[in-house]
Motif scaffolding. Structure first.
Motif, PDB file in Angstrom:
ATOM      1  N   VAL A  33       0.838  -1.205   0.000  1.00  0.00           N
ATOM      2  CA  VAL A  33       0.000   0.000   0.000  1.00  0.00           C
ATOM      3  C   VAL A  33       0.872   1.254   0.000  1.00  0.00           C
ATOM      4  CG1 VAL A  33      -1.632   1.367   1.369  1.00  0.00           C
ATOM      5  CG2 VAL A  33      -1.985  -1.096   1.088  1.00  0.00           C
ATOM      6  N   GLU A  34       1.925   1.235   0.825  1.00  0.00           N
ATOM      7  CA  GLU A  34       2.833   2.389   0.873  1.00  0.00           C
ATOM      8  C   GLU A  34       3.524   2.597  -0.472  1.00  0.00           C
ATOM      9  OE1 GLU A  34       2.931   4.556   3.057  1.00  0.00           O
ATOM     10  OE2 GLU A  34       2.216   3.642   4.903  1.00  0.00           O
ATOM     11  N   LYS A  35       3.847   1.509  -1.148  1.00  0.00           N
ATOM     12  CA  LYS A  35       4.502   1.632  -2.461  1.00  0.00           C
ATOM     13  C   LYS A  35       3.539   2.234  -3.479  1.00  0.00           C
ATOM     14  CE  LYS A  35       8.115   1.082  -5.037  1.00  0.00           C
ATOM     15  NZ  LYS A  35       9.353   1.854  -4.773  1.00  0.00           N
ATOM     16  N   PHE A  36       2.289   1.799  -3.468  1.00  0.00           N
ATOM     17  CA  PHE A  36       1.294   2.390  -4.366  1.00  0.00           C
ATOM     18  C   PHE A  36       1.092   3.872  -4.046  1.00  0.00           C
ATOM     19  CE2 PHE A  36      -0.514  -2.001  -5.134  1.00  0.00           C
ATOM     20  CZ  PHE A  36      -0.184  -2.016  -6.475  1.00  0.00           C
ATOM     21  N   HIS A  37       1.093   4.198  -2.757  1.00  0.00           N
ATOM     22  CA  HIS A  37       0.954   5.597  -2.345  1.00  0.00           C
ATOM     23  C   HIS A  37       2.105   6.438  -2.900  1.00  0.00           C
ATOM     24  CE1 HIS A  37       0.055   9.063   0.197  1.00  0.00           C
ATOM     25  NE2 HIS A  37       1.328   9.093   0.530  1.00  0.00           N
ATOM     26  N   ALA A  38       3.312   5.862  -2.870  1.00  0.00           N
ATOM     27  CA  ALA A  38       4.486   6.579  -3.394  1.00  0.00           C
ATOM     28  C   ALA A  38       4.379   6.780  -4.905  1.00  0.00           C
ATOM     29  CB  ALA A  38       5.754   5.804  -3.052  1.00  0.00           C
ATOM     30  N   TYR A  39       3.824   5.791  -5.627  1.00  0.00           N
ATOM     31  CA  TYR A  39       3.632   5.941  -7.069  1.00  0.00           C
ATOM     32  C   TYR A  39       2.625   7.052  -7.380  1.00  0.00           C
ATOM     33  CZ  TYR A  39       6.123   1.558  -8.036  1.00  0.00           C
ATOM     34  OH  TYR A  39       7.080   0.576  -8.160  1.00  0.00           O
ATOM     35  N   GLU A  40       1.572   7.114  -6.563  1.00  0.00           N
ATOM     36  CA  GLU A  40       0.514   8.092  -6.802  1.00  0.00           C
ATOM     37  C   GLU A  40       0.893   9.494  -6.331  1.00  0.00           C
ATOM     38  OE1 GLU A  40      -2.811   6.490  -4.767  1.00  0.00           O
ATOM     39  OE2 GLU A  40      -3.233   4.953  -6.288  1.00  0.00           O
ATOM     40  N   ASN A  41       1.769   9.554  -5.324  1.00  0.00           N
ATOM     41  CA  ASN A  41       2.154  10.833  -4.737  1.00  0.00           C
ATOM     42  C   ASN A  41       3.674  10.932  -4.657  1.00  0.00           C
ATOM     43  OD1 ASN A  41      -0.684  11.781  -3.627  1.00  0.00           O
ATOM     44  ND2 ASN A  41      -0.424   9.632  -3.028  1.00  0.00           N
ATOM     45  N   PRO A  42       4.345  11.125  -5.778  1.00  0.00           N
ATOM     46  CA  PRO A  42       5.818  11.176  -5.785  1.00  0.00           C
ATOM     47  C   PRO A  42       6.344  12.232  -4.811  1.00  0.00           C
ATOM     48  CG  PRO A  42       4.953  11.120  -8.019  1.00  0.00           C
ATOM     49  CD  PRO A  42       3.781  11.334  -7.118  1.00  0.00           C
ATOM     50  N   GLY A  43       7.347  11.826  -4.052  1.00  0.00           N
ATOM     51  CA  GLY A  43       7.976  12.753  -3.121  1.00  0.00           C
ATOM     52  C   GLY A  43       7.316  12.840  -1.769  1.00  0.00           C
ATOM     53  N   SER A  44       6.145  12.211  -1.606  1.00  0.00           N
ATOM     54  CA  SER A  44       5.463  12.255  -0.315  1.00  0.00           C
ATOM     55  C   SER A  44       6.052  11.221   0.632  1.00  0.00           C
ATOM     56  CB  SER A  44       3.970  12.000  -0.485  1.00  0.00           C
ATOM     57  OG  SER A  44       3.743  10.691  -0.989  1.00  0.00           O
ATOM     58  N   ALA A  45       5.912  11.481   1.931  1.00  0.00           N
ATOM     59  CA  ALA A  45       6.434  10.565   2.941  1.00  0.00           C
ATOM     60  C   ALA A  45       5.450   9.422   3.160  1.00  0.00           C
ATOM     61  CB  ALA A  45       6.680  11.309   4.246  1.00  0.00           C
ATOM     62  N   ALA A  46       5.981   8.278   3.483  1.00  0.00           N
ATOM     63  CA  ALA A  46       5.138   7.122   3.775  1.00  0.00           C
ATOM     64  C   ALA A  46       4.518   7.257   5.165  1.00  0.00           C
ATOM     65  CB  ALA A  46       5.965   5.838   3.694  1.00  0.00           C
TER      66      ALA A  46
END
Length: 199
Positions: A33-46
């Motif tokens: 889930v965190e990896k998908f979040h990073a793909y959707e929101n580049p540069g955001s913190a997990a």
């Protein structure tokens, strides 16, 4: 003469495999889930980034986080199903052939070695402690110990009676051996990262 098999329905091991599989799968799911979040929101913190030391982002974005060309958590999502299925099958009365146990142990050995390598990479190269990764470590280590001891105590691996008796007594020591392994990891992390100073 073939070594007679014992402990053909190791209930305690079965319950542990189910528990470890669920915990390991959940940790892999959270990392995915965190990896998908990073793909959707580049540069955001997990969401599991708590400090420069305790975080997921550095691990997920590193080459070590995708050793085989895809995110490591995907391995966990698939591989952790195996101990869950084996655990429930044992409770349902399944009896596995020797070759099956050997293959299962081979998978556990791979997981243990992979985790040991990831621990070393986290401490000595990435200089981070990933929370969900540590959850995975915490169930992989004792699972490998427990399955290894079971194979040696039960006759699945043909060894002498004295050796089997030794490993029979070792099964009750698996939790302590796992705790000592955790302590070793904590010591190595303290010596390299001084994690106690972050508390």
């Amino acid at each position: 003469m073939a070594t007679p098999l014992t402990h053909t329905r190791p209930r305690v091991l079965a319950f542990w495999l189910i528990f470890a599989g669920v915990v390991g799968w959940y940790a892999a799911f959270q990392l995915t889930v965190e990896k998908f979040h990073a793909y959707e929101n580049p540069g955001s913190a997990a969401g599991c980034d708590f400090s420069l030391l305790v975080q997921c982002t550095e691990n997920l974005n590193s080459w070590q986080g995708a050793v085989f060309g895809f995110p490591n958590p995907i391995i966990g999502l698939t591989a952790w199903m195996a101990p869950i299925v084996v655990g429930f099958a044992i409770l349902a009365g399944a009896r596995f052939a020797r070759w099956f146990w050997i293959l299962f142990w081979g998978g556990m050995l791979f997981a243990f070695c992979f985790v040991a390598w990831l621990i070393s990479q986290s401490i000595y190269d990435l200089h981070t402690l990933c929370p969900w990764c540590m959850v995975t470590w915490s169930v992989t280590i004792p699972s490998f110990y427990a399955v290894t001891v079971h194979l040696l105590r039960s006759g699945i691996v043909p060894v002498g009676k004295k050796t089997r008796r030794v490993f029979e007594s070792l099964m009750s020591w698996v939790p302590l051996i796992a705790i000592l392994s955790y302590a070793l990891v904590a010591l190595l992390a303290q010596l390299k990262l001084d994690w106690l100073s972050y508390l």
